[in-house]
Design a protein around this motif. Sequence first.
Motif, PDB file in Angstrom:
ATOM      1  N   GLY A 221       0.838  -1.144   0.171  1.00 18.41           N
ATOM      2  CA  GLY A 221      -0.110   0.136  -0.052  1.00 18.41           C
ATOM      3  C   GLY A 221       0.986   1.159   0.251  1.00 18.41           C
ATOM      4  O   GLY A 221       0.488   2.332  -0.643  1.00 18.41           O
ATOM      5  N   LEU A 222       2.047   1.297   0.807  1.00 18.91           N
ATOM      6  CA  LEU A 222       2.974   2.240   0.449  1.00 18.91           C
ATOM      7  C   LEU A 222       3.420   2.550  -0.770  1.00 18.91           C
ATOM      8  O   LEU A 222       3.420   3.662  -1.251  1.00 18.91           O
ATOM      9  N   TRP A 223       3.809   1.729  -1.434  1.00 20.37           N
ATOM     10  CA  TRP A 223       4.219   1.718  -2.866  1.00 20.37           C
ATOM     11  C   TRP A 223       3.273   1.972  -3.806  1.00 20.37           C
ATOM     12  O   TRP A 223       3.485   2.488  -4.895  1.00 20.37           O
ATOM     13  N   ALA A 224       2.199   1.387  -3.787  1.00 25.17           N
ATOM     14  CA  ALA A 224       1.222   1.637  -4.718  1.00 25.17           C
ATOM     15  C   ALA A 224      -0.193   1.947  -4.110  1.00 25.17           C
ATOM     16  O   ALA A 224      -1.028   1.016  -3.767  1.00 25.17           O
ATOM     17  N   PRO A 225      -0.193   3.198  -3.498  1.00 27.33           N
ATOM     18  CA  PRO A 225      -1.605   3.450  -2.893  1.00 27.33           C
ATOM     19  C   PRO A 225      -2.936   3.421  -3.908  1.00 27.33           C
ATOM     20  O   PRO A 225      -2.758   3.442  -5.202  1.00 27.33           O
ATOM     21  N   GLY A 226      -3.825   2.919  -3.352  1.00 25.08           N
ATOM     22  CA  GLY A 226      -4.878   2.554  -4.191  1.00 25.08           C
ATOM     23  C   GLY A 226      -4.715   1.041  -5.013  1.00 25.08           C
ATOM     24  O   GLY A 226      -5.066   0.918  -5.812  1.00 25.08           O
ATOM     25  N   LEU A 227      -4.324   0.164  -4.021  1.00 23.86           N
ATOM     26  CA  LEU A 227      -4.022  -1.301  -4.524  1.00 23.86           C
ATOM     27  C   LEU A 227      -5.203  -2.106  -4.920  1.00 23.86           C
ATOM     28  O   LEU A 227      -6.082  -1.795  -4.100  1.00 23.86           O
TER      29      LEU A 227
ATOM     30  N   ILE B  12       2.719  23.606  -1.222  1.00 22.54           N
ATOM     31  CA  ILE B  12       2.533  22.555  -0.406  1.00 22.54           C
ATOM     32  C   ILE B  12       1.956  21.145  -1.288  1.00 22.54           C
ATOM     33  O   ILE B  12       1.176  21.499  -2.153  1.00 22.54           O
ATOM     34  N   GLY B  13       2.776  20.240  -1.491  1.00 23.64           N
ATOM     35  CA  GLY B  13       2.687  18.976  -2.136  1.00 23.64           C
ATOM     36  C   GLY B  13       2.244  18.152  -1.398  1.00 23.64           C
ATOM     37  O   GLY B  13       2.532  17.929   0.019  1.00 23.64           O
ATOM     38  N   ARG B  14       1.255  17.118  -1.730  1.00 25.03           N
ATOM     39  CA  ARG B  14       0.727  15.899  -0.836  1.00 25.03           C
ATOM     40  C   ARG B  14       0.964  14.501  -1.260  1.00 25.03           C
ATOM     41  O   ARG B  14       0.910  14.173  -2.411  1.00 25.03           O
ATOM     42  N   THR B  15       1.838  13.758  -0.584  1.00 28.96           N
ATOM     43  CA  THR B  15       1.918  12.327  -0.770  1.00 28.96           C
ATOM     44  C   THR B  15       1.253  11.542   0.185  1.00 28.96           C
ATOM     45  O   THR B  15       0.767  12.052   0.986  1.00 28.96           O
ATOM     46  N   PRO B  16       0.857  10.284  -0.176  1.00 28.48           N
ATOM     47  CA  PRO B  16       0.262   9.378   0.861  1.00 28.48           C
ATOM     48  C   PRO B  16       0.707   9.428   2.226  1.00 28.48           C
ATOM     49  O   PRO B  16      -0.123   9.546   3.142  1.00 28.48           O
ATOM     50  N   GLN B  17       2.081   9.775   2.369  1.00 29.13           N
ATOM     51  CA  GLN B  17       2.724   9.636   3.597  1.00 29.13           C
ATOM     52  C   GLN B  17       3.058  11.152   4.100  1.00 29.13           C
ATOM     53  O   GLN B  17       3.404  11.205   5.301  1.00 29.13           O
ATOM     54  N   ALA B  18       3.282  12.067   3.056  1.00 26.91           N
ATOM     55  CA  ALA B  18       3.852  13.409   3.566  1.00 26.91           C
ATOM     56  C   ALA B  18       3.166  14.400   3.246  1.00 26.91           C
ATOM     57  O   ALA B  18       2.527  14.467   1.956  1.00 26.91           O
TER      58      ALA B  18
ATOM     59  N   ALA C 105      13.995   8.749  10.757  1.00 28.27           N
ATOM     60  CA  ALA C 105      13.040   7.936  10.183  1.00 28.27           C
ATOM     61  C   ALA C 105      12.249   8.534   9.296  1.00 28.27           C
ATOM     62  O   ALA C 105      11.587   8.288   8.442  1.00 28.27           O
ATOM     63  N   ALA C 106      11.288   9.504   9.762  1.00 22.08           N
ATOM     64  CA  ALA C 106      10.614  10.511   8.818  1.00 22.08           C
ATOM     65  C   ALA C 106      11.236  10.659   7.763  1.00 22.08           C
ATOM     66  O   ALA C 106      10.546  10.876   6.516  1.00 22.08           O
ATOM     67  N   LEU C 107      12.512  11.236   7.745  1.00 26.65           N
ATOM     68  CA  LEU C 107      13.181  11.682   6.417  1.00 26.65           C
ATOM     69  C   LEU C 107      13.344  10.520   5.384  1.00 26.65           C
ATOM     70  O   LEU C 107      12.901  10.594   4.114  1.00 26.65           O
ATOM     71  N   ALA C 108      13.611   9.258   6.015  1.00 30.58           N
ATOM     72  CA  ALA C 108      13.853   8.223   4.993  1.00 30.58           C
ATOM     73  C   ALA C 108      12.531   7.887   4.552  1.00 30.58           C
ATOM     74  O   ALA C 108      12.213   7.583   3.273  1.00 30.58           O
ATOM     75  N   LEU C 109      11.181   7.840   5.138  1.00 28.02           N
ATOM     76  CA  LEU C 109       9.909   7.654   4.681  1.00 28.02           C
ATOM     77  C   LEU C 109       9.467   8.497   3.752  1.00 28.02           C
ATOM     78  O   LEU C 109       8.972   8.374   2.664  1.00 28.02           O
ATOM     79  N   ALA C 110       9.517   9.852   3.877  1.00 23.16           N
ATOM     80  CA  ALA C 110       9.186  10.904   3.437  1.00 23.16           C
ATOM     81  C   ALA C 110       9.871  10.795   1.778  1.00 23.16           C
ATOM     82  O   ALA C 110       9.426  10.908   0.812  1.00 23.16           O
ATOM     83  N   ALA C 111      11.372  10.497   2.127  1.00 25.99           N
ATOM     84  CA  ALA C 111      11.992  10.383   0.854  1.00 25.99           C
ATOM     85  C   ALA C 111      11.568   9.298  -0.242  1.00 25.99           C
ATOM     86  O   ALA C 111      11.467   9.631  -1.469  1.00 25.99           O
ATOM     87  N   ALA C 112      11.332   8.161   0.385  1.00 29.16           N
ATOM     88  CA  ALA C 112      10.731   6.902  -0.422  1.00 29.16           C
ATOM     89  C   ALA C 112       9.511   7.445  -1.072  1.00 29.16           C
ATOM     90  O   ALA C 112       9.246   7.046  -2.144  1.00 29.16           O
ATOM     91  N   ASP C 113       8.600   8.121  -0.240  1.00 27.82           N
ATOM     92  CA  ASP C 113       7.382   8.410  -0.838  1.00 27.82           C
ATOM     93  C   ASP C 113       7.406   9.373  -1.960  1.00 27.82           C
ATOM     94  O   ASP C 113       6.476   9.466  -2.788  1.00 27.82           O
ATOM     95  N   ILE C 114       8.329  10.603  -1.431  1.00 24.49           N
ATOM     96  CA  ILE C 114       8.516  11.705  -2.738  1.00 24.49           C
ATOM     97  C   ILE C 114       9.000  10.799  -4.099  1.00 24.49           C
ATOM     98  O   ILE C 114       8.625  11.282  -4.941  1.00 24.49           O
TER      99      ILE C 114
END
Length: 707
Positions: A234-240, A410-416, A660-669
């Motif tokens: 779900g993190l890599w493919a939102p709307g799985l 402001i931009g939105r990703t599922p996590q950030a 941890a937040a930086l790693a998650l946000a970077a992956a989601d961006i």
Amino acid sequence: MRRLYHPQPRSAQARIAAELSLAQAALAEAGPQLDPDPTPAEIRAAQVSARAAAQGDARPSWLRVAKRQAIALGLVVLFAGLLHKKLAALDTEAILTALGAVSLGQWALAGLATLGSFLALAQYDALIHRALATRVAPERARRAGWTAIAISQTVGFGLVSGALVRWRMLPGLSLVEASKLAATVAATFLAGWAVLSAGALIVLPQAVPALAPAQVQGLALAALGGLGALALAGLWAPGLRLGRVVLRLPSLPVMARILWLTVLDTAFAAAALWVLLPAGDAMPFTTLFPAFLLALGAGFVSGTPGGVGPFEVALLTLLPGTEGPSVLAAILAWRAVYYGAPAALAIAVVAFARPGTDAPAERRLVAPAPRLTPRLTALIVADRQAELGLMWQGEHGALLSSDLHGGWMIGRTPQALVGLLDPFGTAEAATLLPDLRRAARAEGRIGCLYKIDARTAVAARRAGWVVAPVALECQIDPRAFSLETPARAGLRRKLRKAAKTGLVTELACGPLPLAELGAVAAAWAQARGGERGFSMGRFTPDYIAHQEVVIARLGGRIVGFASFHATRASWVLDLMRPAPDAPDGTMQALIHTAIEAARSAGVAKFSLAALPPEATRVEGPGALIWRRAEAQAGATGLRQFKMSFAPSLAPRYIAAPSRAALALAAADIARAIHRPAPLAQSPAPRESRPTPPLRARWRELAARSRS
């Protein structure tokens, strides 16, 4: 051969005044019906209208509800029979004696544990209200949540009774919205319970009939692995999509909060039962807790009122070494404390409370809109950052400062929730950072900054954020640009090669040939598996019509183009789209023409946009964004292409509150850039947005010549 348009010089004050007038005049045509800053009365009217439509389009199926409750009643009868067999061998008088032996201290401790459990479970509603953006105040959401849960878990028919109580306590919600809220709260608890139960069975093995503890651990580990894989998917493919079902999981921060609330809720609920056990039958809490979780799940899934029947059967089965009368007496006392008392209090609250309404919150976080307000448009047009033109794509919003004289894209990703570039207008990063963090938390996201300069990075670091380099911006001063330098020898060769083919490049000053440009862009996207997004523009006629565009032709046919975010002071490269048969050197010729046009217009800064730094030179989580991209085909060629112009390199950074937040946000961006969501179709006409400076000047001269 290059054909350039040379505008007449104008004073800085006159240029800014003309630009702002153009923006305000163009956006004045938007009309009040599309104003993204409506009055509170307009907001309430729109909410009433939307809810009325929702109720009309989504009437509940009472037949389906009746069938579900009939099944629940059947389960009550079934488990009552099973429980009767277990009770038949027990002494009823012994149960009553054990119940009478419960001390006042035990009742008090059970009451305190019940209070702790309800304080935790009330947060479910506050969390779901944030996720669903209902604009209900957290205090009111928590009060409605605990009263609904206290009543529904006691009387049964959970979805129906929970929805009705929330509808009564929150008059701003429709019955359909209250039903959706009740179902979401139930689903989040069930998901949290599943993860917690699997984890508890791994750490605290529980004997289950016909299964050894090791086998139970293996099944729990498999279940936990499956749930973890589902969360990562779900993190890599939102709307799985799973068959006909589209699974939209909440963000990882929200999942973590749900799990933590489930731990607190169930641990306090189990403690309330544990303290009521007689001293002679006392057992370690670690023995009771996993059995309690399984019994609680059996009662929850069955849908019986309070889980009566399935809970008792499961608990007596999983705790075979205990005395039946004492355990049943403790369960009866627990039901009085954990179900009866909260339900009675909740009924009184529902009967006598006077629910209020929420005042509209200050609307400083502007959502993406087809047309931005004149104030916001004027701020963007006048700012030094031409790349703010990305907002015309319609994908990003803005976080405004308290005085409304500046803000952050402001931009939105599922996590950030991402602050893109640097603050604009008079806004300061140090002032907006706490606002960004609060807004992110309210949406269940991580606060993050992306592609910020060194000054903003320093402000973020002083605020305690973790900062890492993420890109290098390639900058050129058009006024000092010259081909006659050794560093640009490769560029000269490319330009000569393109000129030999008869390639002609020109700055588009009139109406754009949008159909031809669209065909080139479509062919480019098809050859590369689609366009990038989020911090990179995507071709749409409405978007590119408000940029400066340089076109390459071969024999009169368009074989490529490049577009630029443009203000009076700076240009930033956005789209580069060569045709499949474009001659070698086409893109170099397009950029060179743009540099000359910018110099003729008196532009001081020309940017080739961001270039990913070499992954080997980057340390920390920021390298996660581009490490994978560098291994893909084209990354090396892109670096060679931009470096052939011998630009100066300015570092750009990414920042988040923790590593941890930086790693998650970077992956989601990174996911949002490489796999962007489809753009919303904007009904706004092109004339509602500012025209780029040179084309605006061309229109001016054309109008004068006609008159």
